[in-house]
Scaffold this active site. Structure first.
Site, short mmCIF file in Angstrom:
data_model
loop_
_atom_site.label_atom_id
_atom_site.label_comp_id
_atom_site.label_asym_id
_atom_site.label_seq_id
_atom_site.Cartn_x
_atom_site.Cartn_y
_atom_site.Cartn_z
N PRO A 53 1.07 3.14 -13.76
CA PRO A 53 0.68 3.53 -12.40
C PRO A 53 1.70 4.52 -11.86
O PRO A 53 2.90 4.25 -11.84
CB PRO A 53 0.71 2.20 -11.64
CG PRO A 53 1.62 1.32 -12.43
CD PRO A 53 1.51 1.75 -13.85
N MET A 54 1.24 5.70 -11.42
CA MET A 54 2.15 6.74 -10.94
C MET A 54 1.62 7.32 -9.63
O MET A 54 0.50 7.85 -9.58
CB MET A 54 2.30 7.85 -12.00
CG MET A 54 3.02 7.37 -13.26
SD MET A 54 3.15 8.65 -14.55
CE MET A 54 1.50 8.58 -15.26
N GLN A 96 -2.98 -1.89 -9.31
CA GLN A 96 -1.62 -2.31 -8.99
C GLN A 96 -1.46 -2.45 -7.49
O GLN A 96 -1.74 -1.52 -6.72
CB GLN A 96 -0.57 -1.34 -9.51
CG GLN A 96 0.84 -1.94 -9.30
CD GLN A 96 1.96 -1.04 -9.74
OE1 GLN A 96 2.17 0.01 -9.17
NE2 GLN A 96 2.72 -1.48 -10.75
N CYS A 138 9.11 -0.55 -8.32
CA CYS A 138 9.31 0.73 -7.63
C CYS A 138 10.55 0.67 -6.75
O CYS A 138 10.73 -0.26 -5.96
CB CYS A 138 8.09 1.06 -6.77
SG CYS A 138 8.24 2.63 -5.90
N LYS A 159 4.62 -6.02 -13.16
CA LYS A 159 5.39 -4.89 -13.69
C LYS A 159 6.75 -4.91 -13.02
O LYS A 159 6.84 -4.82 -11.79
CB LYS A 159 4.70 -3.55 -13.45
CG LYS A 159 5.42 -2.38 -14.13
CD LYS A 159 4.60 -1.09 -14.04
CE LYS A 159 5.23 0.00 -14.92
NZ LYS A 159 6.56 0.43 -14.48
N HIS A 201 9.80 -2.19 -17.37
CA HIS A 201 10.46 -0.88 -17.45
C HIS A 201 11.90 -1.16 -17.90
O HIS A 201 12.64 -1.85 -17.21
CB HIS A 201 10.44 -0.20 -16.08
CG HIS A 201 10.94 1.20 -16.10
ND1 HIS A 201 10.53 2.14 -15.17
CD2 HIS A 201 11.80 1.85 -16.92
CE1 HIS A 201 11.14 3.29 -15.42
NE2 HIS A 201 11.92 3.13 -16.47
N ASN A 223 7.99 -0.21 -21.17
CA ASN A 223 7.79 1.06 -20.46
C ASN A 223 9.15 1.73 -20.30
O ASN A 223 10.17 1.07 -20.19
CB ASN A 223 7.16 0.75 -19.09
CG ASN A 223 7.08 1.95 -18.16
OD1 ASN A 223 7.43 1.83 -16.99
ND2 ASN A 223 6.64 3.08 -18.64
N GLY A 281 10.70 6.03 -21.02
CA GLY A 281 11.20 6.99 -22.00
C GLY A 281 10.40 7.07 -23.29
O GLY A 281 10.89 7.58 -24.29
N GLY A 315 4.34 6.92 -19.29
CA GLY A 315 4.33 7.43 -17.92
C GLY A 315 4.14 8.93 -17.91
O GLY A 315 3.06 9.45 -18.16
#
Length: 337
Positions: free
Chosen positions: A22-23, A75, A105, A144, A176, A216, A218, A238
């Site tokens: 999700p971005m 999300q 986030c 997440k 992440h 998640n 890199g 991502g």
């Protein structure tokens, strides 16, 4: 390859091997539709939507999506269990295949609302939120998160967080593999500066093999994905998925055996979707901004991007602009050849 007749739970489990993160400002419904053309099996995620927005806002605008996007996860952001439960009920009603809670986030706006990565410090509250969300719907609820925040720099902090949350019955964690610095680093820097620690995520899977663990951070190449899948259940891409979207097709082929699509054919398959949305009054640029990287690394890619960037924003822009972009790419490719 994808089998749409298999049970939804089995399909979702297979889809989690490859997902798109999700971005914010990127993974909207148009982006997801485009990504689905490249990766028929992968799990796609919405941008983060706050629970208050779902409960009180324009649900059709926030949650609407095309059926072709399945499997797709919603999300949510929030920290109030009852509000998250109501948002989960609403999201499930829209047909999402999974509801995911954002505990990763690091932006100031998210922190001021007491959700996102700052919740890594409040695992009991996250557990209360997840319990309420799971009670609200039969749709799978997942988390997440980061490997830690600020001074948390030991595996023990991540293990404690996961232990408390999994006690609710939640069995899927997207991690992440960077911790977040809540003060002093921007969200962009939080995606780049804290060092990656993949081993910490691998250890989580080793010690809790019953969990589904998705990694998640890199990840960009087929080789990266192969290596990670030796240790965890799934990988989440991502920025690479956005800036080099054809990588999704390559990974789909690697993981699921789906034949690689021709890029021009993908654009042709996008045309009915574009024209349908233009007929509803949408702007061309709202869709084509997501396809700019499709020809990344190939001759003519710059010409393709240039035409779309210069012309798609116009109020009267239609599919003819895309045709000109494709023609410009072919012309530059012929000159290069």
């Amino acid at each position: 390859m994808e089998n749409r007749n298999e049970p939804a739970a089995t399909r979702l489990e297979r889809a989690r091997r490859l997902s798109v993160a999700p971005m914010m400002d990127w993974t909207d419904r148009h982006c997801r539709y485009f990504h689905r053309l490249l990766a028929p099996t992968a799990l796609l995620y919405t941008e983060m939507v706050t629970a208050p927005a779902v409960v009180h806002g324009d649900r059709g605008r926030l949650l609407g999506f095309d059926a072709a996007e399945h499997p797709v996860a919603l999300q949510l952001g929030g920290s109030e269990p009852a509000e998250l439960a109501e948002a989960t009920r609403v999201g499930a009603g829209y047909g999402y295949d999974e509801i995911n809670l954002n505990v990763g986030c690091p932006s100031d706006r998210v922190q001021s609302g007491r959700f996102g990565a700052c919740l890594m410090r409040e695992p009991s509250l996250v557990a209360d939120c997840i319990a309420a969300m799971r009670e609200a719907s039969a749709v799978p609820v997942t988390v997440k998160c980061r490997i830690g925040v600020d001074e948390q720099d030991e595996y023990a902090a991540l293990a404690e967080f996961v232990d408390l949350v999994r006690a609710t019955g939640c069995d899927t964690f997207v991690v992440h593999a960077r911790k977040a610095w809540l003060q002093g680093l921007s969200p962009k820097e939080n995606r780049e500066v804290p060092p990656l620690n993949y081993e910490r995520v691998y250890r989580l899977k080793r010690e809790l093999p019953q969990l589904t663990v998705v990694i998640n951070g890199g990840i960009s190449s087929v080789a990266d994905v192969r290596e990670h899948l030796r240790h965890v259940d799934g990988v989440m891409l991502g920025r690479t998925a956005y800036h080099e979207p054809y990588r999704l097709a390559e990974l789909e082929a690697e993981l699921y055996g789906t034949p690689l699509p021709d890029r021009d054919d993908v654009m042709g398959r996008l045309r009915p979707y574009v024209e349908a949305h233009l007929a509803r009054g949408d702007r061309l640029q709202h869709i084509t901004r997501h396809v700019l990287g499709l020809y990344q690394g190939l001759p003519g890619a710059r010409a393709f991007r240039r035409v779309l960037s210069e012309e798609a924003h116009r109020a009267d822009a239609g599919w003819n602009v895309v045709e000109r972009a494709l023609a410009a790419r072919r012309g530059e490719w012929r000159r290069a050849a």
